[in-house]
Design an enzyme around this catalytic site. Structure first.
Site, PDB file in Angstrom:
ATOM      1  N   LYS A   1       0.831  -1.206   0.000  1.00  0.00           N
ATOM      2  CA  LYS A   1       0.000   0.000   0.000  1.00  0.00           C
ATOM      3  C   LYS A   1       0.863   1.254   0.000  1.00  0.00           C
ATOM      4  CE  LYS A   1      -4.148  -1.640   2.313  1.00  0.00           C
ATOM      5  NZ  LYS A   1      -4.868  -1.571   3.604  1.00  0.00           N
ATOM      6  N   GLU A   2       2.111   1.103   0.464  1.00  0.00           N
ATOM      7  CA  GLU A   2       3.011   2.246   0.548  1.00  0.00           C
ATOM      8  C   GLU A   2       4.313   1.875  -0.165  1.00  0.00           C
ATOM      9  OE1 GLU A   2       1.346   3.842   4.815  1.00  0.00           O
ATOM     10  OE2 GLU A   2       3.154   2.640   4.914  1.00  0.00           O
TER      11      GLU A   2
ATOM     12  N   ASP B   1       6.890  -1.120   9.866  1.00  0.00           N
ATOM     13  CA  ASP B   1       5.933  -1.994  10.539  1.00  0.00           C
ATOM     14  C   ASP B   1       5.489  -3.132   9.631  1.00  0.00           C
ATOM     15  OD1 ASP B   1       5.777  -1.281  13.146  1.00  0.00           O
ATOM     16  OD2 ASP B   1       3.969  -0.048  12.961  1.00  0.00           O
TER      17      ASP B   1
ATOM     18  N   LYS C   1       0.778   2.912  14.958  1.00  0.00           N
ATOM     19  CA  LYS C   1       1.830   3.887  14.672  1.00  0.00           C
ATOM     20  C   LYS C   1       2.455   4.449  15.949  1.00  0.00           C
ATOM     21  CE  LYS C   1       2.711   8.195  12.350  1.00  0.00           C
ATOM     22  NZ  LYS C   1       2.046   9.453  11.994  1.00  0.00           N
TER      23      LYS C   1
ATOM     24  N   ASP D   1       5.066  10.949   7.809  1.00  0.00           N
ATOM     25  CA  ASP D   1       4.453   9.754   7.243  1.00  0.00           C
ATOM     26  C   ASP D   1       5.287   9.358   6.033  1.00  0.00           C
ATOM     27  OD1 ASP D   1       2.501   9.897   9.075  1.00  0.00           O
ATOM     28  OD2 ASP D   1       0.893  10.510   7.723  1.00  0.00           O
TER      29      ASP D   1
ATOM     30  N   ASP E   1      -1.927  10.881  17.068  1.00  0.00           N
ATOM     31  CA  ASP E   1      -1.385  12.236  16.945  1.00  0.00           C
ATOM     32  C   ASP E   1      -2.228  13.220  17.757  1.00  0.00           C
ATOM     33  OD1 ASP E   1      -3.448  11.681  15.196  1.00  0.00           O
ATOM     34  OD2 ASP E   1      -2.510  12.587  13.444  1.00  0.00           O
TER      35      ASP E   1
HETATM   36  O1  LIG Z   1       0.488   0.116  12.408  1.00  0.00           O
HETATM   37  C1  LIG Z   1       0.793   1.120  11.768  1.00  0.00           C
HETATM   38  C2  LIG Z   1      -0.130   1.865  11.020  1.00  0.00           C
HETATM   39  C3  LIG Z   1       0.303   2.979  10.319  1.00  0.00           C
HETATM   40  N1  LIG Z   1       1.608   3.342  10.324  1.00  0.00           N
HETATM   41  C4  LIG Z   1       2.058   4.535   9.561  1.00  0.00           C
HETATM   42  O2  LIG Z   1       1.276   5.648   9.884  1.00  0.00           O
HETATM   43  C5  LIG Z   1       1.278   6.573   8.817  1.00  0.00           C
HETATM   44  C6  LIG Z   1      -0.102   7.085   8.553  1.00  0.00           C
HETATM   45  O3  LIG Z   1      -0.894   6.077   8.024  1.00  0.00           O
HETATM   46  P1  LIG Z   1      -1.978   6.356   6.868  1.00  0.00           P
HETATM   47  O4  LIG Z   1      -2.562   5.072   6.456  1.00  0.00           O
HETATM   48  O5  LIG Z   1      -1.394   7.210   5.820  1.00  0.00           O
HETATM   49  O6  LIG Z   1      -3.082   7.104   7.688  1.00  0.00           O
HETATM   50  P2  LIG Z   1      -3.704   8.560   7.503  1.00  0.00           P
HETATM   51  O7  LIG Z   1      -5.069   8.503   8.064  1.00  0.00           O
HETATM   52  O8  LIG Z   1      -3.547   9.059   6.126  1.00  0.00           O
HETATM   53  O9  LIG Z   1      -2.763   9.389   8.476  1.00  0.00           O
HETATM   54  C7  LIG Z   1      -3.170  10.502   9.232  1.00  0.00           C
HETATM   55  O10 LIG Z   1      -3.770  10.096  10.453  1.00  0.00           O
HETATM   56  C8  LIG Z   1      -2.955   9.246  11.265  1.00  0.00           C
HETATM   57  C9  LIG Z   1      -3.755   8.870  12.490  1.00  0.00           C
HETATM   58  O11 LIG Z   1      -4.280   9.962  13.094  1.00  0.00           O
HETATM   59  C10 LIG Z   1      -1.650   9.946  11.601  1.00  0.00           C
HETATM   60  O12 LIG Z   1      -0.825   9.066  12.279  1.00  0.00           O
HETATM   61  C11 LIG Z   1      -0.973  10.377  10.330  1.00  0.00           C
HETATM   62  O13 LIG Z   1       0.218  11.053  10.599  1.00  0.00           O
HETATM   63  C12 LIG Z   1      -1.906  11.267   9.547  1.00  0.00           C
HETATM   64  O14 LIG Z   1      -1.305  11.699   8.338  1.00  0.00           O
HETATM   65  C13 LIG Z   1       1.865   5.855   7.620  1.00  0.00           C
HETATM   66  O15 LIG Z   1       3.151   6.361   7.366  1.00  0.00           O
HETATM   67  C14 LIG Z   1       1.896   4.411   8.060  1.00  0.00           C
HETATM   68  O16 LIG Z   1       2.933   3.723   7.499  1.00  0.00           O
HETATM   69  C15 LIG Z   1       2.528   2.612  11.063  1.00  0.00           C
HETATM   70  O17 LIG Z   1       3.710   2.927  11.070  1.00  0.00           O
HETATM   71  N2  LIG Z   1       2.097   1.525  11.770  1.00  0.00           N
HETATM   72 MN   LIG Z   2      -1.773   9.212   4.978  1.00  0.00          MN
END
Ligand SMILES: O=c1ccn([C@@H]2O[C@H](COP(=O)(O)OP(=O)(O)O[C@H]3O[C@H](CO)[C@@H](O)[C@H](O)[C@H]3O)[C@@H](O)[C@H]2O)c(=O)[nH]1
Ligand SMILES: [Mn+2]
Length: 730
Positions: free
Chosen positions: A121-122, A151, A285, A309, A443
């Site tokens: 996905k990333e 992760d 995260k 991120d 966050d």
């Molecule tokens: O178990 C996990 C799940 C996610 N991530 C990382 O967390 C980031 C954010 O994940 P994403 O799927 O892009 O979620 P978003 O909803 O787009 O992210 C927003 O919302 C998240 C939760 O509030 C915040 O952590 C992010 O910084 C914010 O950009 C990514 O880099 C992931 O790789 C991890 O490292 N471990």
């Molecule tokens: Mn994101």
């Protein structure tokens, strides 16, 4: 009240002491207007509620009670939202002054944390781009370390970073020699500057291809590797899965040993995949970030941390200096926890059809909060002081002095130990130390707790975007993300640390209310669903719910509606918005109301009674070509079997039906328009918002059309609702 007054005084003092130093603050010119408007609007809301209550008492009915509840929720959310309009501020920073004052020797060490969780996905190559853009910051390399948390526990990601370490030796000098501003290779080559970059581009594409080949194969085969040592590493990986593996920590670049092709030292680059076992909770995260906090403290232990991120690349090499304009200001630094940049996104289409900018959250309300205790943490693009994460009183367990990372055996042993999945057991990690556990929006929750502990934050919003991320570009992903946020926010809203109680008493009245506004996003589903269905069903069944046009109360509704939408529009335009984007933004609010907020609230309730558990489902950052093309055209993508779309389809159908019935009646029945104007108007307004949905349901034939089964279910649910209304309304 006492608490909020003391905050005022503190902010006032801060402004005076720092105006001549590294940054300046300006209070929005809207403040006087906002407060006057709030006063008038509050009176109107009170009058409305009183009127609704009187109607309800004189002729009690189910629809009228539902509308009263909806209005009550709108009123409560309105009150909370005034916090953001109370004292919005904007800031400006002067990085050159800072450099003159402290010199580059006076800059603190900086640790950059980049999280990734799923190579499919990333894409690892884009995570690499993010890392390269941070490695090439205009910042002394001997004080810069990049930590990547994987992760996904993916060998391919590690392989990508090994390649990146090699590539960086060419890329970093290239950026500096050519004075690039865009230092993520993908972003740079996308903007296609030409010149003598052909060789660089070839080198990048070769690396990209290797990484993509490994990703396709799902493993790192020998032909992709260059040295025997690497072989061994990947050989070991064969028994690892993403949910079950020991910690893997690789120092890929070490500033004291490695240099680029022009002989300059490189920053440190460290790959970390913390230990995962099915038996221990990894806290998503937040858990990953805490592991990085500990691993980095065994190595570089920088006092300032930038979290990113995986998709958020740096688009301004001087952003660390901007953040330090605040973090190094003696007048602020004693209680400054972090400097947050807005999340901004690349590749958003002209009218931003899915409201991907999320302007209200990421800039408008952030500026509002900045005038009080500071913005909340957005997870990415944030410079945090390590001190604030060490718990109160600050934790003795981790070394305090900055150290050089080293691949020495003792450091690595310690690093592996702190990345272990049982290390946190019985410690304060996640409760009063590090990033906080207990919510899917770690966050938001972490900053809330920090603000309650007396820390403050600063919103830094320079004209040139400092960071650019990838916004989800399919409707289902947007709603899925929003639903996850909604669940996470409600988790905080209904915890013992609720912003309404804990927040208002520990941070300040205004800050608590501001946090509550976000925490209860989910309850938007009550007014949006009610106003999206009830008046329309009632129109079809000939039940009037609003005052007639001749009734003076009617104008109260007109005022409340136009003033709210008008203010929203003005704020949006004042923040560099366009009318087209504003329309999309308000439409997404309605769409989320009947989907993400509604389903999120239900999921949260189910979780509370122990039926389901919420997961952090990572948002996909890859799209098929056809999907991309549709997005660029601005066509809605409803081509998946998603329960969200059943709700959306139902609302669309009900409104179209009531609009048609209403117009027919208006043409044939005298006095109808006068009597039911409000309901007809609402049907028309919602139907106008549903325009792209009708296309996807009935007119289109491309892959983005609504699946036939979803259309049929929506029609059936709409029919059942109408029947239900008829039965209940007799
Ligand atoms: O178990 C996990 C799940 C996610 N991530 C990382 O967390 C980031 C954010 O994940 P994403 O799927 O892009 O979620 P978003 O909803 O787009 O992210 C927003 O919302 C998240 C939760 O509030 C915040 O952590 C992010 O910084 C914010 O950009 C990514 O880099 C992931 O790789 C991890 O490292 N471990
Ligand atoms: Mn994101």
């Amino acid at each position: 009240m006492h608490i909020s007054i003391s905050v005022w005084v503190r902010v006032g003092v801060e402004k005076k002491m720092t105006a001549k130093t590294f940054h300046a603050l300006r209070v929005s010119s809207f403040v006087a207007f906002n407060r006057a408007h709030a006063f008038l609007y509050a009176l109107a809301i009170l009058a409305l509620l009183r009127h609704r209550l009187a109607c309800l008492i004189s002729s009690p009915s189910l629809p009228l009670s539902a509308l009263f509840l909806a209005d009550l929720v709108l009123a409560v959310m309105w009150v909370a939202s005034q916090v953001f309009r109370w004292r919005p501020v904007s800031r400006q920073e002067f990085p050159d002054r800072l450099l003159r004052e402290v010199g580059s020797d006076g800059l603190p060490a900086l640790d950059v944390f980049i999280c990734t969780a799923d190579p499919h996905k990333e894409p690892p190559i884009s995570v690499v781009g993010t890392a390269l853009s941070a490695m090439s910051f205009d910042y002394p390399t001997d004080r810069l370390s990049i930590y990547v948390s994987d992760d996904g526990g993916s060998a391919v990601t590690l392989f990508a970073f090994m390649e990146a370490a090699r590539f960086a030796r060419h890329w970093l000098p290239f950026c500096k020699q050519n004075g690039l501003l865009e230092r993520s290779p993908d972003a740079y080559f996308r903007s296609n500057k030409g010149g003598d970059s052909e060789k660089m581009k070839m080198m990048y594409l070769t690396m990209k291809e290797k990484v993509e080949t490994a990703l396709e194969r799902g493993y790192v085969s020998n032909d992709l590797l260059s040295s025997g040592e690497d072989d061994e590493l990947f050989e070991r990986w064969k028994g690892f899965t993403r949910h079950d593996h020991p910690s893997v920590i690789q120092v890929l670049l070490e500033g004291s040993k490695d240099s680029d092709i022009s002989g300059n030292a490189l920053p440190n680059l460290i790959y970390v995949s913390r230990e995962k076992r099915r038996t221990s909770h990894h806290h998503f995260k937040a858990g990953a970030l805490n592991a990085l906090l500990r691993v980095s403290s065994t190595m570089s232990h920088a006092p300032v941390i930038l979290t990113l991120d995986c998709d958020t690349y740096c688009s301004d090499p001087r952003s660390p200096l901007r953040a330090l304009c605040y973090l190094l200001d003696p007048a602020l630094s004693s209680n400054l926890a972090f400097v947050q940049f807005p999340q901004r996104f690349y590749g958003i289409n002209k009218n931003d059809i899915y409201g991907g900018e999320i302007k209200r959250l990421y800039t408008i309300t952030a500026r509002g909060k900045d005038g009080i205790l500071g913005p909340s943490y957005f997870g990415s693009g944030c410079f945090i002081s390590r001190r604030c994460l060490q718990g109160i009183p600050s934790s003795p367990s981790l070394a305090q002095e900055a150290r050089v990372p080293s691949s020495s055996e003792s450091v690595l042993r310690k690093a592996h130990e702190v990345a272990g999945c049982t290390y946190e057991l019985g410690t304060k990690w996640g409760s009063v130390m590090g990033f906080r556990y207990g919510s899917l929006v770690e966050d938001y929750y972490t900053s809330f707790r920090l603000h309650c502990e007396g820390w403050r934050s600063v919103f830094c919003n320079p004209v040139r975007p400092a960071f650019l991320g990838d916004a989800p570009k399919s409707l289902n992903d947007v709603l899925g993300q929003c639903k996850r946020w909604c669940v996470g926010l409600l988790e905080v809203g209904f915890s013992r640390y609720s912003p309404l109680t804990f927040g208002t008493t520990n941070a300040s009245l205004l800050a608590g209310l501001g946090y509550a506004y976000d925490a209860f996003w989910g309850i938007w589903c009550i007014p949006v669903t009610t106003y999206g269905l009830l008046p329309q069903l009632a129109l079809i069944c000939q039940t009037p719910l609003f005052p007639k046009v001749s009734d003076p109360w009617f104008y109260l509704y007109v005022y409340l509606f136009t003033a709210a939408y008008g203010q929203d529009l003005v704020e949006f335009l004042a923040d560099d918005g366009t009318i087209g984007r504003w329309w999309s933004d308000q439409r997404m609010w309605m769409i989320k109301g009947v989907t993400a907020y509604l389903f999120g609230s239900i999921q949260f309730a189910l979780k509370k009674i122990g039926i389901s558990a919420a997961e952090f489902n990572v948002t996909s950052k890859v799209m098929e070509d056809e999907q991309c093309e549709r997005y660029e055209r601005g066509a809605f993508d409803l081509g998946v079997q998603s329960p969200f779309f059943v709700a959306l389809g139902t609302v669309a159908v009900v409104n179209l039906s009531s609009l048609v019935v209403g117009i027919a009646r208006a043409a044939t029945t005298e006095g109808f328009l006068h009597e039911q104007f409000a309901q007809l108007f609402l049907s028309g307004f919602v139907a106008a918002n549903c325009w792209p949905i009708y296309g996807a349901m009935f007119l289109r034939s491309d892959g983005g059309r609504m699946p036939r089964t979803i259309t049929v279910i929506s029609l059936t649910v709409a029919g059942l609702l109408l029947m239900g209304f008829l039965v209940f309304d007799v």
